[in-house]
Design a protein around this motif. Structure first.
Motif, PDB file in Angstrom:
ATOM      1  N   LYS A   2       0.697  -1.490  -0.173  1.00  0.00           N
ATOM      2  CA  LYS A   2      -0.171  -0.244   0.278  1.00  0.00           C
ATOM      3  C   LYS A   2       0.755   0.864   0.353  1.00  0.00           C
ATOM      4  N   LEU A   6      -1.242   6.532  -1.824  1.00  0.00           N
ATOM      5  CA  LEU A   6      -2.064   6.060  -2.338  1.00  0.00           C
ATOM      6  C   LEU A   6      -3.548   6.732  -0.554  1.00  0.00           C
ATOM      7  N   PRO A  11      -6.716  -0.089  -1.371  1.00  0.00           N
ATOM      8  CA  PRO A  11      -6.060  -1.512  -2.428  1.00  0.00           C
ATOM      9  C   PRO A  11      -7.558  -1.965  -3.142  1.00  0.00           C
ATOM     10  N   GLN A  13      -6.655  -4.755  -6.336  1.00  0.00           N
ATOM     11  CA  GLN A  13      -6.157  -5.718  -6.387  1.00  0.00           C
ATOM     12  C   GLN A  13      -4.967  -4.896  -6.989  1.00  0.00           C
ATOM     13  N   LEU A  14      -3.719  -5.616  -7.497  1.00  0.00           N
ATOM     14  CA  LEU A  14      -2.257  -4.909  -7.779  1.00  0.00           C
ATOM     15  C   LEU A  14      -1.804  -6.091  -9.145  1.00  0.00           C
ATOM     16  N   ASN A  36      -7.617   3.377 -10.082  1.00  0.00           N
ATOM     17  CA  ASN A  36      -6.385   3.517 -10.891  1.00  0.00           C
ATOM     18  C   ASN A  36      -4.897   4.190 -10.788  1.00  0.00           C
ATOM     19  N   TYR A 233      -3.161   8.094 -13.017  1.00  0.00           N
ATOM     20  CA  TYR A 233      -4.152   7.638 -11.902  1.00  0.00           C
ATOM     21  C   TYR A 233      -5.165   8.823 -12.641  1.00  0.00           C
ATOM     22  N   ASN A 254      -0.223  -1.920 -12.393  1.00  0.00           N
ATOM     23  CA  ASN A 254      -1.132  -1.033 -11.418  1.00  0.00           C
ATOM     24  C   ASN A 254      -1.213  -1.411  -9.765  1.00  0.00           C
ATOM     25  N   TYR A 255      -2.088   0.029  -9.578  1.00  0.00           N
ATOM     26  CA  TYR A 255      -3.166  -0.449  -7.864  1.00  0.00           C
ATOM     27  C   TYR A 255      -4.113  -0.431  -8.516  1.00  0.00           C
ATOM     28  N   TRP A 256      -5.166  -1.431  -8.502  1.00  0.00           N
ATOM     29  CA  TRP A 256      -6.349  -0.316  -8.190  1.00  0.00           C
ATOM     30  C   TRP A 256      -6.890  -0.753  -7.462  1.00  0.00           C
ATOM     31  N   SER A 257      -7.756   0.818  -6.318  1.00  0.00           N
ATOM     32  CA  SER A 257      -8.521   1.250  -4.778  1.00  0.00           C
ATOM     33  C   SER A 257      -9.531   1.807  -5.359  1.00  0.00           C
TER      34      SER A 257
END
Length: 307
Positions: A2, A6, A11, A13-14, A36, A233, A254-257
């Motif tokens: 994390k 952010l 979060p 998914q990565l 994203n 972003y 990528n990080y999905w939040s």
């Protein structure tokens, strides 16, 4: 994982995205259900962006039921979903469980103090919590069965712009276009995900205007060029076509939040990005089960007064 960037977002998914297109691999025009943070590690990406305010003009395969103020798009095929992406039924179960657990702790404290009627209160609290957990378990099993049926149909709630591994240009050097879904990179059933658009941006403008007269047009897109070492972003609901290219392939992380629904622009909105304590509570529970410390001690599990 994390990252501090952010803040207090939770979060979801990565992902790692990779390919080997030299002349350009297109994602197809679509939107995602999460915020994203996109980090390009190798190659070059071109994003064509359209606001969720234009959602009803984007000719999605799915029928749009509602667009929340934060841009989160809900389709008629989905269960009721809040602006933070949480299913309303799951939030209600979490609230009921939180209330039941709070009452159980209070009953235990009353018994320890020797309060009159404490044993009966404890028995009732235990029974209520057991009933609540049983209902949550049954609902979870039902949702898993629904998810399995969706997988068999080739559909997925989480659709993004590229699959894993090995995508390459056609032999004639033209741009290859491919839509993919997580876990099932090519939808062999022919079912198109709700969040993808029927508009093909590789077509000439006159053809697009003829077939999709309400579409904003290619010229209305905001175009962003992202190079290796740069980040983008992208909030939930923003439609985008991503064209990926690179002499030595392209690679991104990528990080999905979960999308924030507290739109307060002050520091309060930054510290509490969600109007409900659901996602912070889920994050705290998951990290506790994995044996990992919370990423940020400032994130507190909501009390019953905050749910």
């Amino acid at each position: 994982l994390k990252p501090a960037l952010l803040g207090h977002l939770v979060p979801s998914q990565l992902n790692i995205w990779m390919g080997a297109s030299k002349h350009g691999l297109s994602s197809g025009l679509h939107h995602d259900h999460h915020d994203n943070l996109y980090v390009l590690l190798r190659g070059h990406k071109r994003f064509r962006l359209y606001s969720p305010a234009d959602a009803q003009r984007m000719y999605t395969y799915g029928q749009i039921a509602h667009v929340h103020a934060n841009g989160r798009i809900v389709f008629k095929s989905q269960p009721p979903v809040g602006p933070d992406g949480a299913e309303i039924s799951k939030v209600q179960l979490w609230k009921a469980r939180t209330v039941a657990e709070t009452e159980l702790k209070a009953a235990e404290a009353a018994l320890a103090r020797g309060d009159a009627g404490a044993q009966q209160r404890l028995n009732e609290a235990e029974e209520h919590l057991e009933d609540t957990l049983e209902k949550a378990l049954l609902d979870e099993m039902e949702m898993e069965m629904d998810d399995d049926e969706m997988d068999e149909d080739g559909a997925s709630d989480e659709d993004d712009h590229q699959g894993f591994g090995g995508d390459s240009d056609k032999e004639d050097g033209s741009t290859q276009r491919r839509r993919s879904t997580l876990g099932d990179m090519v939808d062999e059933s022919g079912t198109n995900p709700d969040n993808f658009c029927r508009v093909d941006l590789s077509k000439p403008d006159p053809e697009i205007r003829r077939d999709f007269p309400n579409f904003p047009g290619k010229g209305a897109a905001a175009v962003v060029e992202v190079k290796a070492g740069e980040m983008l972003y992208l909030p939930a609901g923003w439609f985008h076509e991503v064209t990926s290219m690179g002499e030595k392939g392209h690679l991104a992380f990528n990080y999905w939040s979960h999308p924030p629904d507290n739109l307060d622009p002050s520091m309060n909105g930054f510290k509490r990005p969600y109007s409900s304590g659901f996602w912070p509570a889920m994050w705290a529970e998951n990290t506790a089960r994995s044996g990992q410390p919370s990423a940020d001690n400032r994130d507190k599990v909501s009390t019953v007064d905050e749910v």
